[in-house]
Design an enzyme around this catalytic site. Structure first.
Site, short mmCIF file in Angstrom:
data_model
loop_
_atom_site.label_atom_id
_atom_site.label_comp_id
_atom_site.label_asym_id
_atom_site.label_seq_id
_atom_site.Cartn_x
_atom_site.Cartn_y
_atom_site.Cartn_z
N CYS A 40 -31.14 -6.21 -24.85
CA CYS A 40 -31.49 -4.89 -24.20
C CYS A 40 -32.56 -5.06 -24.28
O CYS A 40 -32.86 -4.64 -25.77
CB CYS A 40 -30.13 -3.49 -24.02
SG CYS A 40 -31.23 -1.57 -24.23
N CYS A 78 -34.67 -0.83 -24.09
CA CYS A 78 -34.39 0.37 -25.79
C CYS A 78 -33.82 -1.01 -26.57
O CYS A 78 -33.75 -2.03 -26.82
CB CYS A 78 -33.85 1.44 -25.21
SG CYS A 78 -33.03 1.75 -24.06
N SER A 79 -31.87 0.03 -27.20
CA SER A 79 -30.84 -0.72 -28.11
C SER A 79 -29.73 -0.71 -27.49
O SER A 79 -29.02 0.16 -28.41
CB SER A 79 -31.97 0.15 -29.14
OG SER A 79 -31.66 1.19 -29.44
N CYS A 80 -29.52 -0.39 -26.22
CA CYS A 80 -28.35 -0.29 -26.58
C CYS A 80 -26.99 -1.23 -26.72
O CYS A 80 -27.58 -2.70 -26.89
CB CYS A 80 -27.72 -0.32 -24.41
SG CYS A 80 -28.88 0.85 -23.52
#
Lengths: 91, 92, 224
Positions: free
Chosen positions: C122, C125-127
């Protein structure tokens, strides 16, 4: 670099993020927008969950859940309870 | 939506889910994902229109030119229809 | 980048006189951000938005999610061709069918084959498929991984110990919007006689991100 066990306060931030978004107080997109608006240095200066609590708080203020004055007052009270997280969070 | 699409090259301020490194790049629709709330409205606490979302496949050659490790490796990303423009098919 | 897990050593740092495990994080100096977390949480409870019990239950739910869930899905797909078809058609529904409470997660499974290797990232962000696999590893959230995985996936994979042949295609998947991804690794040769439970032990978290390949489980010494 490796996945560590998260501290209790970090797990609480994660839980607040999930619960408040499921209750409609903000969206994940609102959190991402607040994270991006912190600017590039926030990524260097603050840890992952430090940035997330800041984004959760920003969105809750915008949603009118509580006011900045209420937040500031409570943060002061929390600091007065003790020097460690355990004392300040009442365990 | 056409098979070949280009990610619009706009650079507005604010929260957008089309990553900057893909803007202006051409790819092919890998699959249609359905309609989802527009993140550009959701991010500001606004009621959101449902926007069609696609998975678009780009070659590494398209993204990185000669710097690609292997030109035929690919990158897939989800892009909302309002960030895509159709690219006419050219004769081969 | 190392890729072994040490997720199982929490709450074993000794026991307090009252018999409860010490939470080491509770004994460090209070930070500004911890004060904010406490204040926000208390205000949310006082305003009736949530309760302490609901927060605790949410933490327990998140703690209960782990890569073992994804490993069970992968092993089932290796042994049940009809399930594999359903997984590739709709990985969210296939995971729910196995009883995993993954909430509203939209999940896509991408299949490694003899000539294709998939890698998940991702960049924004941090999906991560957190409702199936639990929280992402720290390295997944770093700028280095997020920027390099899309630009030089082969170099990144080499650092993880995965060498993808030049005649195989790498497909990188950037989780840019509403979908989350899980890699369905290829079933290793020589595992034909293993049970579905034994197969699941071959599947680590990193196999499902694409930064590792399945391998025989190593004997882990306990008490370390």
């Amino acid at each position: 670099m490796e996945g560590h066990d998260f501290a209790l306060w970090e797990k609480r931030v994660d839980a607040l993020m999930v619960l408040c978004s499921s209750k409609g107080h903000f969206t994940v997109d609102g959190l991402r927008r607040a994270l991006e608006d912190m600017g590039a240095d926030a990524f260097e200066k603050h840890s992952y969950y430090e940035r997330w609590i800041a984004a959760v708080n920003q969105n809750l203020i915008e949603d009118g859940v509580y006011t900045l004055e209420e937040l500031a007052t409570r943060m002061d009270e929390v600091a007065a309870r003790g020097a460690t997280y355990g004392e300040a969070a009442h365990g | 939506m056409a098979d070949r699409v280009r990610v619009r090259a706009f650079m507005p301020p604010g929260h957008v889910r089309a990553p900057a490194y893909l803007r202006g790049k051409t790819g092919v629709i890998e699959r249609s994902l359905g309609a989802f709330g527009n993140p550009e409205q959701l991010a500001y606490g606004l009621p959101a229109d449902k926007k069609p979302l696609y998975r678009v496949r780009f070659t590494m050659a398209e993204l990185w030119g000669n710097a690609a490790e292997r030109p035929d490796d690919t990158l897939d990303a989800e892009i909302y229809a309002h960030w895509l423009e159709e690219v006419p098919d050219h004769a081969p | 980048m190392p890729h072994d897990q040490h997720d199982h050593d929490h709450d074993h740092h000794g026991t307090s006189p009252s018999g409860h495990p010490y939470r080491h994080d509770n004994d460090e100096a209070l930070t500004y951000w911890q004060r904010m977390e406490i204040a926000v949480r208390e205000l949310l409870i006082e305003k009736g938005v949530t309760t302490a019990a609901e927060i605790a239950a949410q933490i327990d739910l998140m703690d209960s999610r782990s890569p073992a869930n994804g490993a069970a899905v992968v092993a089932r797909a290796w042994t049940d061709p009809a399930f594999k078809q359903r997984l590739l058609a709709n990985a969210g529904d296939a995971s729910r069918e196995m009883g995993f409470d993954i909430g509203p997660l939209h999940l896509i499974a991408v299949e490694n084959t003899a000539d294709t290797h998939n890698l998940i990232v991702c960049t924004l962000c941090s999906c991560y498929p957190r409702n199936l696999l639990g929280l992402p590893p720290d390295w997944y959230k770093t700028r280095a991984y997020r920027s390099r995985a899309v630009r030089e996936p082969r170099a990144v994979l080499t650092e993880f110990g995965v060498d993808v042949p030049q005649d195989s295609t790498i497909r990188v998947h950037d989780s840019t919007a509403d979908m989350r991804y899980i890699v369905l690794p290829a079933r290793p040769a020589g595992t034909e006689n293993l049970s579905v439970e034994e197969l699941a032990a071959w599947v680590t978290r990193d196999c499902m991100i694409g930064t590792a390949l399945p391998r025989a489980p190593q004997v882990v010494s306990t008490g370390a």
